[in-house]
Write an enzyme that holds these catalytic residues in place. Structure first.
Site, PDB file in Angstrom:
ATOM      1  CG  ASN A   1      -6.818   0.383   0.746  1.00 12.13           C
ATOM      2  OD1 ASN A   1      -7.187  -0.477  -0.059  1.00 12.13           O
ATOM      3  ND2 ASN A   1      -5.721   1.085   0.587  1.00 12.13           N
TER       4      ASN A   1
ATOM      5  CG  ASP B   1       0.667   7.930  -2.653  1.00 20.05           C
ATOM      6  OD1 ASP B   1       0.525   8.905  -3.412  1.00 20.05           O
ATOM      7  OD2 ASP B   1       0.348   7.951  -1.451  1.00 20.05           O
TER       8      ASP B   1
ATOM      9  CD  GLU C   1      -3.570   8.949  -3.315  1.00 20.50           C
ATOM     10  OE1 GLU C   1      -3.145   7.986  -2.664  1.00 20.50           O
ATOM     11  OE2 GLU C   1      -3.617  10.099  -2.883  1.00 20.50           O
TER      12      GLU C   1
ATOM     13  N   GLY D   1      -9.575   5.600   2.873  1.00 21.60           N
ATOM     14  CA  GLY D   1     -10.214   6.528   3.806  1.00 21.60           C
ATOM     15  C   GLY D   1     -11.667   6.177   4.092  1.00 21.60           C
ATOM     16  CB  ALA D   2     -13.471   2.959   4.112  1.00 21.65           C
TER      17      ALA D   2
ATOM     18  N   GLY E   1      -7.548   9.068   7.942  1.00 18.28           N
ATOM     19  CA  GLY E   1      -7.538   9.629   9.287  1.00 18.28           C
ATOM     20  C   GLY E   1      -8.828  10.348   9.597  1.00 18.28           C
TER      21      GLY E   1
ATOM     22  CG  ASP F   1      -2.070   0.888   1.184  1.00 16.05           C
ATOM     23  OD1 ASP F   1      -2.390   1.356   0.079  1.00 16.05           O
ATOM     24  OD2 ASP F   1      -2.703   1.133   2.239  1.00 16.05           O
ATOM     25  CG  HIS F   2      -0.735   4.898   0.693  1.00 17.93           C
ATOM     26  ND1 HIS F   2      -1.093   5.977  -0.064  1.00 17.93           N
ATOM     27  CD2 HIS F   2      -1.861   4.465   1.290  1.00 17.93           C
ATOM     28  CE1 HIS F   2      -2.392   6.183   0.086  1.00 17.93           C
ATOM     29  NE2 HIS F   2      -2.883   5.284   0.882  1.00 17.93           N
TER      30      HIS F   2
HETATM   31 ZN   LIG Z   1      -4.745   4.854   1.588  1.00 18.59          ZN
END
Ligand SMILES: [Zn+2]
Length: 295
Positions: A238, A108, A138, A217-218, A185, A86-87
């Site tokens: 995610n 990313d 992204e 960002g869910a 966040g 990820d990222h």
């Molecule tokens: Zn993310």
């Protein structure tokens, strides 16, 4: 006939099956073996396909042996599970990851200038092809910070649907993480309900119907809103904080009077409980057999 890349790629098979079935796949962000095993056991229990995600932080902190363990654990599960990085913000981390047994990598490059982003991501897609790895990118800026991802201090930059279509066709990425008001966040007052632009998400999918969309960002998860994004084409979600909150809550409550074995067992059980909820929410429970056989 021998299937060709990307059809042979594990993440691609899992997400294509989700696209056909119109459900989503939880991608569990894991920082240690407890998270990895808890996610795999939850998926096995629910007969669900799933994904395990690792941050570049863990790739460095634990080293390549940890990635090999994670990959083996995923690939030996009783249900289809893939390993994703990820990222990945640093170029050298992307090159490093391409030499490790990841099934997919998120590049990313959203903080770079768009033309740089085109060039870099295109190059990575070409290299990834030779390694049977698929690529998520992204576009726009998914604001905020999460563990392992630097917090950015800039105005939210939304993904432009036309630009996304051009980006996908020019770079050949397999999955797109759009920015439509979703942030990492904590959300400001009003939360996702106030900030998510579902019209924008719909337009991105309309202009790029082949694109597999990823939701970052869910958290906090709002069921109705979440379901709408799945209806609009989100296939990978995610998940990070909801799982770690439950896991750490157990540790906090028991750390003073429980042995390590009990903490691990209980921590994983708490994680699994939350992971099972996530699987149900994504609608992928019982869907393991949707995924083509993986060699
Ligand atoms: Zn993310």
């Amino acid at each position: 006939m021998v299937a060709e890349y990307p059809a042979t790629n594990r993440t691609f098979q899992i997400l294509q099956a989700a696209e056909r079935g119109k459900y989503a796949i939880p991608a569990f962000n894991c920082y240690n073996a407890d998270g990895i095993l808890g996610s795999i056991w939850a998926a096995e229990k629910m007969n669900a396909p799933a994904m395990i995600e690792i941050f570049p932080f863990s790739m460095h902190f634990h080293g390549p042996e940890f990635i090999k363990f994670a990959s083996e654990a995923c690939h030996n599960a009783k249900v289809p599970i893939s390993l994703h990085l990820d990222h990945c913000t640093e170029k050298e981390d992307v090159y490093k990851a391409l030499e490790l047994p990841f099934d997919s990598i998120m590049v990313d490059a959203s903080s770079q200038d768009p033309e740089e982003n085109f060039k870099f991501v295109s190059e990575i897609v070409q290299i990834a092809k030779t390694k049977n790895i698929t690529i998520e990118a992204e576009l726009g800026r998914i604001q905020g910070g999460e563990d392992g991802v630097p917090t950015v201090d800039m105005e939210a930059l939304y993904t432009e649907p036309e630009f996304a279509a051009e980006f996908i066709s020019r770079t050949g990425i397999h999955y797109l993480a759009p920015s439509f008001g979703n942030i990492h966040g904590p959300y400001p007052p009003g939360g996702p309900m106030k900030y998510w632009q579902l019209d924008r998400l719909a337009e991105i999918k309309r202009l790029s119907p082949e694109a597999i969309l990823v939701l970052h960002g869910a958290f906090p998860i709002i069921h109705d809103l979440f379901q709408k994004t799945v209806e609009l084409g989100v296939r990978k979600v995610n998940l990070n904080k909801n799982l770690h909150d439950k896991y750490l809550e157990f540790w906090k409550d028991h750390v003073s009077n429980t042995e390590m074995t009990g903490l691990q067992r209980g921590g994983i059980a708490a994680w699994m409980e939350e992971a099972i909820e996530s699987i149900k929410l994504c609608g992928c429970n019982g869907k393991a057999s949707d995924v083509n056989s993986i060699n």
